[in-house]
Design a protein around this motif. Sequence first.
Motif, PDB file in Angstrom:
ATOM      1  N   ALA A  31       0.812  -1.257  -0.206  1.00 14.47           N
ATOM      2  CA  ALA A  31       0.422   0.097   0.176  1.00 14.47           C
ATOM      3  C   ALA A  31       0.625   0.810  -0.033  1.00 14.47           C
ATOM      4  O   ALA A  31       1.548   1.393   1.200  1.00 14.47           O
ATOM      5  N   PRO A  32       1.041   1.728  -1.124  1.00 22.19           N
ATOM      6  CA  PRO A  32       0.252   1.332  -2.162  1.00 22.19           C
ATOM      7  C   PRO A  32       0.442   1.147  -3.360  1.00 22.19           C
ATOM      8  O   PRO A  32       0.077   0.888  -4.643  1.00 22.19           O
ATOM      9  N   GLY A  33       2.361   0.864  -3.152  1.00 20.41           N
ATOM     10  CA  GLY A  33       2.072   0.489  -4.391  1.00 20.41           C
ATOM     11  C   GLY A  33       3.537   0.764  -5.151  1.00 20.41           C
ATOM     12  O   GLY A  33       2.550   2.245  -5.458  1.00 20.41           O
ATOM     13  N   ASN A  34       3.325   0.108  -6.636  1.00 19.97           N
ATOM     14  CA  ASN A  34       4.094   0.430  -7.281  1.00 19.97           C
ATOM     15  C   ASN A  34       3.733  -0.222  -9.069  1.00 19.97           C
ATOM     16  O   ASN A  34       3.809  -0.695  -8.367  1.00 19.97           O
ATOM     17  N   PRO A  35       3.757   0.592 -10.132  1.00 19.37           N
ATOM     18  CA  PRO A  35       4.028  -0.804 -10.846  1.00 19.37           C
ATOM     19  C   PRO A  35       4.802  -1.907 -11.164  1.00 19.37           C
ATOM     20  O   PRO A  35       4.880  -3.589 -11.380  1.00 19.37           O
ATOM     21  N   GLY A  36       6.096  -1.720 -10.186  1.00 21.44           N
ATOM     22  CA  GLY A  36       7.112  -2.514  -9.872  1.00 21.44           C
ATOM     23  C   GLY A  36       6.706  -4.051  -8.826  1.00 21.44           C
ATOM     24  O   GLY A  36       7.003  -4.211  -9.056  1.00 21.44           O
ATOM     25  N   THR A  37       6.147  -2.931  -7.402  1.00 24.47           N
ATOM     26  CA  THR A  37       5.867  -4.430  -6.620  1.00 24.47           C
ATOM     27  C   THR A  37       4.720  -4.144  -7.500  1.00 24.47           C
ATOM     28  O   THR A  37       4.140  -5.932  -7.092  1.00 24.47           O
ATOM     29  N   ALA A  38       3.900  -3.947  -8.167  1.00 29.10           N
ATOM     30  CA  ALA A  38       2.458  -5.284  -8.387  1.00 29.10           C
ATOM     31  C   ALA A  38       3.660  -6.776  -8.669  1.00 29.10           C
ATOM     32  O   ALA A  38       2.322  -7.303  -8.932  1.00 29.10           O
ATOM     33  N   GLN A  39       4.330  -6.840  -9.570  1.00 29.45           N
ATOM     34  CA  GLN A  39       4.901  -7.617  -9.956  1.00 29.45           C
ATOM     35  C   GLN A  39       5.339  -8.942  -8.798  1.00 29.45           C
ATOM     36  O   GLN A  39       5.267  -9.929  -9.538  1.00 29.45           O
ATOM     37  N   VAL A  44      -2.520  -2.228  -2.731  1.00 26.91           N
ATOM     38  CA  VAL A  44      -4.167  -1.467  -2.461  1.00 26.91           C
ATOM     39  C   VAL A  44      -4.095   0.068  -2.321  1.00 26.91           C
ATOM     40  O   VAL A  44      -2.539   0.517  -1.480  1.00 26.91           O
ATOM     41  N   PRO A  45      -4.549   0.696  -3.281  1.00 22.61           N
ATOM     42  CA  PRO A  45      -4.679   2.013  -2.763  1.00 22.61           C
ATOM     43  C   PRO A  45      -5.133   2.461  -1.699  1.00 22.61           C
ATOM     44  O   PRO A  45      -6.214   4.006  -1.410  1.00 22.61           O
ATOM     45  N   LEU A  46      -4.027   2.990  -1.031  1.00 25.75           N
ATOM     46  CA  LEU A  46      -3.979   3.333   0.473  1.00 25.75           C
ATOM     47  C   LEU A  46      -3.385   4.557   0.766  1.00 25.75           C
ATOM     48  O   LEU A  46      -1.792   4.079   0.876  1.00 25.75           O
ATOM     49  N   GLY A  47      -3.502   5.865   1.242  1.00 22.44           N
ATOM     50  CA  GLY A  47      -2.272   5.999   1.821  1.00 22.44           C
ATOM     51  C   GLY A  47      -1.709   5.476   3.328  1.00 22.44           C
ATOM     52  O   GLY A  47      -2.355   4.797   4.044  1.00 22.44           O
ATOM     53  N   VAL A  48      -0.263   6.078   3.245  1.00 21.35           N
ATOM     54  CA  VAL A  48       0.981   5.112   4.464  1.00 21.35           C
ATOM     55  C   VAL A  48       0.348   5.905   5.829  1.00 21.35           C
ATOM     56  O   VAL A  48       0.795   5.265   6.777  1.00 21.35           O
ATOM     57  N   THR A  49      -0.314   7.126   5.905  1.00 26.31           N
ATOM     58  CA  THR A  49      -0.689   8.003   7.031  1.00 26.31           C
ATOM     59  C   THR A  49      -2.655   7.442   7.578  1.00 26.31           C
ATOM     60  O   THR A  49      -2.425   7.722   8.587  1.00 26.31           O
ATOM     61  N   ASP A  50      -2.818   6.887   6.668  1.00 31.03           N
ATOM     62  CA  ASP A  50      -4.346   6.206   6.842  1.00 31.03           C
ATOM     63  C   ASP A  50      -4.194   5.221   7.493  1.00 31.03           C
ATOM     64  O   ASP A  50      -4.752   4.300   6.867  1.00 31.03           O
TER      65      ASP A  50
END
Length: 425
Positions: A31-39, A44-50
């Motif tokens: 969370a939220p990651g990027n196309p690299g972590t998706a490999q 998961v589209p979350l803010g890291v301080t939410d």
Amino acid sequence: MNILLLGGGGREHAFARSIVQSKLCSQLFIAPGNPGTAQHGKNVPLGVTDFEAIKKCCLENKIELVVVGPEDPLVQGIYDFFVADKELKNIFVIGPSRDAAQLEGSKAFAKEFMQRHKIPTAAYQSFDANSFEKGVEFIRTLNAPIVLKADGLAAGKGVLICNSMDEAEKEFKEMIHGKFGVASEKVVVEEFLHGIEMSVFILTDGVNYLLLPAAKDYKRIGEGDTGLNTGGMGAISPVPFADDVLMKKVVEQMIIPTIDGLQQDKLVYKGFIYFGLMIVNGEPFMIEYNCRMGDPETEAVLPRIESDLVDLFMGVAHEKLNEKKIVITDDYAATIVLTSGGYPEFFEKGKIIKEINSIKNSIVFHAGTIQQNNELLTSGGRVLAVTSLGKTLQEALKSSKASATKIQFDNKYFRSDIGFDVLQS
Ligand code: AMP
Ligand code: GLY
């Protein structure tokens, strides 16, 4: 077990790659990651301080371990949030408590900690609006260059190195008057140390620790370490000049007093500690603590660790890190960061990235990229980090340079001199 990794940069791509190699990892969420972590897992589209959204994600996905990449959630107390919540208390968080994260969150706190525990560091004093005049007096006792540091987190921009006393007085005034918002309501003024920088990392359960590979990062935008400061333009690991004699000093004068100090001060710490060091005539001085791994240092350090990273995290969670061993390859790692031209100032986004899939001799970590339809586009200042391993530093650098050259996007920029200073000496 299911694992949640927080963050979305090159560091987190490197973590994701190592975490999924573990036999203990069933499913990885980022969370939220990027196309690299998706490999390597599910973004998961979350803010890291939410924290509430993170809680929901953990419960829905039966997460047992949370690995925190960036400093913001740590300084805001994500560790304490999990400990305090009945529904979350069986989930381990790799990171320091909020109080311990002040080692990064407040420069004044860190300097007081170093002083209290007799850890060598530059001479300093800290000031706020009430002690402004005293601050000016202190600046006048120092020789230029003079270092001014905003006390709080300022997205890596809060440190100013002033080349004259006049400049230091002017900047000091602006900082106290809110140049970096609340972060510079308090300012640490310190002497400048002339030396060579390096970074040392440990993983600790608060009592025991494992020494990770050391690294050296290159923060300036221009070749020969010139120009503006950036988040980091490259890194190498190991550090050729960090021999046994120097590392013994680092362990005895920095690492052990830090672990002992955390215990004496009752600061709960279960995570990474980053020791930013300046080596002056062979003697180490603490420049800063970070309560996380570095970026891009992680991209050079993790590929050298052969042990199961999640197994090491379990050692942290159960306070049994003394029972774990870390295995590190002798190979050198060299990381080169590809940036959008103009960074760290104005730069354009949305450029198509090509040739990334043709890279064979390097690991390509995504930092600021976005997948749109079938195209990978740039979406940040630091776009990619390429890491190569080699039997020598020269060999690793040569591969990374070749890969950095091959990858294409408009206005691509990278430093082709990463490692120049250690290769010269
Ligand atoms: P920091 O955010 O504390 O790591 O500072 C950013 C950078 O400023 C460091 O990586 C060093 O290059 C430089 N720096 C900070 N403090 C000093 C110091 N006392 N002497 C020399 N350089 C420093
Ligand atoms: N590369 C420097 C940092 O992560 O703070």
